[in-house]
Design an enzyme around this catalytic site. Structure first.
Site, PDB file in Angstrom:
ATOM      1  N   TYR A  50       5.182  27.654 100.585  1.00 30.43           N
ATOM      2  CA  TYR A  50       3.998  27.307 100.204  1.00 30.43           C
ATOM      3  C   TYR A  50       3.277  28.362  99.370  1.00 30.43           C
ATOM      4  O   TYR A  50       3.517  29.543  99.610  1.00 30.43           O
ATOM      5  CB  TYR A  50       2.883  27.048 101.490  1.00 30.43           C
ATOM      6  CG  TYR A  50       3.134  25.841 102.052  1.00 30.43           C
ATOM      7  CD1 TYR A  50       2.379  24.684 101.528  1.00 30.43           C
ATOM      8  CD2 TYR A  50       3.462  25.452 103.514  1.00 30.43           C
ATOM      9  CE1 TYR A  50       2.372  23.381 101.890  1.00 30.43           C
ATOM     10  CE2 TYR A  50       3.410  24.181 103.973  1.00 30.43           C
ATOM     11  CZ  TYR A  50       2.835  23.192 103.111  1.00 30.43           C
ATOM     12  OH  TYR A  50       2.933  22.008 103.593  1.00 30.43           O
ATOM     13  N   GLU A  52      -0.228  28.019  98.081  1.00 28.11           N
ATOM     14  CA  GLU A  52      -1.628  27.522  97.753  1.00 28.11           C
ATOM     15  C   GLU A  52      -2.294  28.682  96.982  1.00 28.11           C
ATOM     16  O   GLU A  52      -2.422  29.759  97.435  1.00 28.11           O
ATOM     17  CB  GLU A  52      -2.620  27.215  99.120  1.00 28.11           C
ATOM     18  CG  GLU A  52      -2.444  25.787  99.370  1.00 28.11           C
ATOM     19  CD  GLU A  52      -1.566  25.530 100.612  1.00 28.11           C
ATOM     20  OE1 GLU A  52      -0.549  26.398 100.682  1.00 28.11           O
ATOM     21  OE2 GLU A  52      -1.826  24.678 101.544  1.00 28.11           O
ATOM     22  N   ASP A 196      -4.250  12.073  76.723  1.00 31.76           N
ATOM     23  CA  ASP A 196      -3.097  12.284  77.643  1.00 31.76           C
ATOM     24  C   ASP A 196      -1.838  11.753  76.812  1.00 31.76           C
ATOM     25  O   ASP A 196      -1.700  10.913  76.428  1.00 31.76           O
ATOM     26  CB  ASP A 196      -3.316  10.816  78.475  1.00 31.76           C
ATOM     27  CG  ASP A 196      -2.159  10.658  79.540  1.00 31.76           C
ATOM     28  OD1 ASP A 196      -0.876  11.124  79.557  1.00 31.76           O
ATOM     29  OD2 ASP A 196      -2.532   9.919  80.698  1.00 31.76           O
ATOM     30  N   THR A 222       2.588  14.187  81.452  1.00 31.08           N
ATOM     31  CA  THR A 222       3.654  14.586  82.431  1.00 31.08           C
ATOM     32  C   THR A 222       4.577  15.559  81.816  1.00 31.08           C
ATOM     33  O   THR A 222       4.613  15.781  80.533  1.00 31.08           O
ATOM     34  CB  THR A 222       4.190  13.375  82.859  1.00 31.08           C
ATOM     35  OG1 THR A 222       4.536  12.504  81.524  1.00 31.08           O
ATOM     36  CG2 THR A 222       3.473  12.558  83.735  1.00 31.08           C
ATOM     37  N   LYS A 225       8.999  12.914  80.254  1.00 31.12           N
ATOM     38  CA  LYS A 225       9.129  12.001  79.564  1.00 31.12           C
ATOM     39  C   LYS A 225       9.950  12.550  78.219  1.00 31.12           C
ATOM     40  O   LYS A 225      10.982  13.160  78.317  1.00 31.12           O
ATOM     41  CB  LYS A 225       7.912  11.125  79.125  1.00 31.12           C
ATOM     42  CG  LYS A 225       7.256  10.625  80.468  1.00 31.12           C
ATOM     43  CD  LYS A 225       6.122   9.664  80.094  1.00 31.12           C
ATOM     44  CE  LYS A 225       5.683   8.897  81.269  1.00 31.12           C
ATOM     45  NZ  LYS A 225       4.623   9.570  81.977  1.00 31.12           N
ATOM     46  N   ARG A 231      10.032  15.749  87.122  1.00 30.56           N
ATOM     47  CA  ARG A 231       8.682  15.076  87.017  1.00 30.56           C
ATOM     48  C   ARG A 231       7.821  15.998  87.613  1.00 30.56           C
ATOM     49  O   ARG A 231       7.806  17.033  88.140  1.00 30.56           O
ATOM     50  CB  ARG A 231       8.954  14.065  88.140  1.00 30.56           C
ATOM     51  CG  ARG A 231      10.375  13.410  88.227  1.00 30.56           C
ATOM     52  CD  ARG A 231      10.122  12.068  88.893  1.00 30.56           C
ATOM     53  NE  ARG A 231       9.296  10.852  88.446  1.00 30.56           N
ATOM     54  CZ  ARG A 231       9.644  10.341  87.610  1.00 30.56           C
ATOM     55  NH1 ARG A 231      11.050  10.460  86.951  1.00 30.56           N
ATOM     56  NH2 ARG A 231       8.983   9.535  86.967  1.00 30.56           N
TER      57      ARG A 231
HETATM   58  N1  DSN Z   1       5.088   5.162  84.495  1.00 30.88           N
HETATM   59  C1  DSN Z   1       4.789   5.507  83.330  1.00 30.88           C
HETATM   60  C2  DSN Z   1       5.253   4.774  82.089  1.00 30.88           C
HETATM   61  O1  DSN Z   1       6.355   4.187  82.427  1.00 30.88           O
HETATM   62  O2  DSN Z   1       4.962   4.607  80.863  1.00 30.88           O
HETATM   63  C3  DSN Z   1       3.189   5.684  82.767  1.00 30.88           C
HETATM   64  O3  DSN Z   1       2.729   6.394  83.971  1.00 30.88           O
END
Ligand code: DSN
Length: 413
Positions: A50, A52, A196, A222, A225, A231
């Protein structure tokens, strides 16, 4: 002790998934293949503790190395994206976005974002999400003729509703965002502007999509991608953000912890640090450039095969197809392509006459196949296979064999 000995059932399923990934083309635009270095950090002892709090101010002992890792991660992100402050603790994109609402709005305040059916994200104010249940959500969309963001509608809505927070970002928008135009609109009412960049973070780092950093106050993303990490999520505060609100970084950190989350997943943070190091190397720029080149070729080949592309092409990593002229809807096209070893996803198109679970569109993209090293020549081949499968369902098993052969020549990282 090896996983196989401890839990044969799970080990076998992981092996099978490895084989599936080895032998299929991953073309869901929000997915990618991580490097083994990223996965090594992810599967390390860092999952044990942990932590925190934040580096230098934790609630548990024994975090000397965790502190160093989180600091390195934050510094790498600051340098790469040219921002003033970074929080690398969000578990993923939705918690990162939730933290922004917590940090800058009170329940009932007005927020604005692109509507989900027009390519936006759930957390940008879609009706079933917390962002519309606890805040007064106003949604903008695309122009019915061009399917491009309707900037005059955005300006009009902003003038009328005076949102405190405006989101720019999408999950199914194949074109470049005009950050400057959004900034002018947001500044006219003193709203916080949040980009975003989850889908396009890797493209921004590679310099093939303009960066929002000079124009917005807040950037969320995120990390899995186009950025090609594990992730996870990040929140970044720009100089413009600090100029608007000197406490913004503090507010965001507090919103993540203790506001929303408990212990950060430091194994993830280490893996994000590794991915940021990889993203700062010259090869990453080549990869980002190739994603865009690959998408352009794939798009023009699909158009040649008679496919109707939303916005008639793409500037980024993704393509959205309106399948209606092909006499097939998204779910069936997705299933057929999966049988052929090409993984894509059914998707709503703007002004879709069909319901979200049976949408008219198909969303596909090139990040993961570009990571495998595929280029323009392979895109032409893949476009012809997609066409064959959509035109003739009997071709699935033949194309499956072709896909396998191609995958053997372009191995996973
Ligand atoms: N799930 C994502 C996507 O596939 O674009 C968006 O959060």
């Amino acid at each position: 002790m090896k996983l196989k000995k401890v839990d044969e059932q799970i080990a076998k399923l992981i092996e099978k998934e490895q084989e599936r990934q080895d032998t299929t083309l991953e073309m869901i635009p929000s997915e990618n293949h991580t490097s083994s270095a990223v996965r090594q950090a992810l599967g390390s002892v860092l999952t044990d503790k942990y932590a925190e709090g934040y580096p230098g101010k934790r609630y548990y002992a024994g975090l000397e190395y965790y502190d160093q890792i989180e600091d390195i991660c934050r510094e790498r992100a600051k340098k790469l994206f040219k921002v003033v402050h970074v929080n690398v603790q969000p578990y993923s994109g939705s918690p990162a976005n939730l933290a922004i609402y917590f940090a800058v709005l009170n329940p009932g305040d007005t927020t604005m974002g692109m509507s989900l059916p027009h390519g936006g994200h759930l957390t940008h104010g879609w009706k079933v999400n917390f962002s519309a249940k606890y805040y007064n959500s106003v949604q903008y969309g695309v122009d019915q003729k061009t399917n491009l963001i309707d900037y005059s509608q955005v300006a009009k809505l902003v003038k009328e509703t005076k949102p405190k927070l405006i989101w720019v970002g999408a999950t199914a928008y194949p074109r470049i965002f005009d950050w400057e135009r959004f900034a002018k609109i947001a500044d006219s009412v003193g709203a916080y502007l949040a980009a975003d960049i989850a889908h396009i973070a890797g493209l921004i780092v590679a310099g093939v999509h303009p960066s929002p950093v000079p124009y917005v106050h807040i950037v969320t993303t995120t990390t899995h991608k186009t950025l090609r990490g594990p992730r996870g999520g990040m929140i970044m505060i720009t100089k413009k953000g600090i100029d608007k609100d000197p406490d913004l970084a503090k507010k965001v950190d507090k919103a993540i912890f203790p506001g929303l989350q408990g212990g950060p997943h430091e194994n993830n943070i280490a893996a994000i640090a590794v991915c940021l190091k990889e993203a700062s190397e010259p090869g990453f720029k080549r990869y980002g450039k190739q994603i865009v080149e690959n998408t352009k070729v794939l798009a023009s080949e699909l158009i040649n095969h008679g496919f109707n592309l939303i916005t008639k092409g793409s500037d980024n990593h993704l393509i959205l197809i309106d399948l209606r002229n092909k006499g097939i809807l998204g779910p069936e096209a997705q299933d057929r392509l999966e049988k052929a070893g090409i993984t894509v996803n059914k998707n709503s198109i703007p002004f879709d006459p069909n319901p979200p679970f049976k949408p008219s569109g198909l969303r596909l993209g090139t990040p993961a196949i570009t990571t495998r090293g595929m280029k323009e020549k392979e895109m032409k081949l893949i476009a012809s296979w997609i066409n064959e499968v959509i035109t003739d369902p009997r071709s699935c098993s033949k194309i499956r064999q072709e896909v396998k052969k191609l995958c053997k020549r372009f191995l996973l990282p």
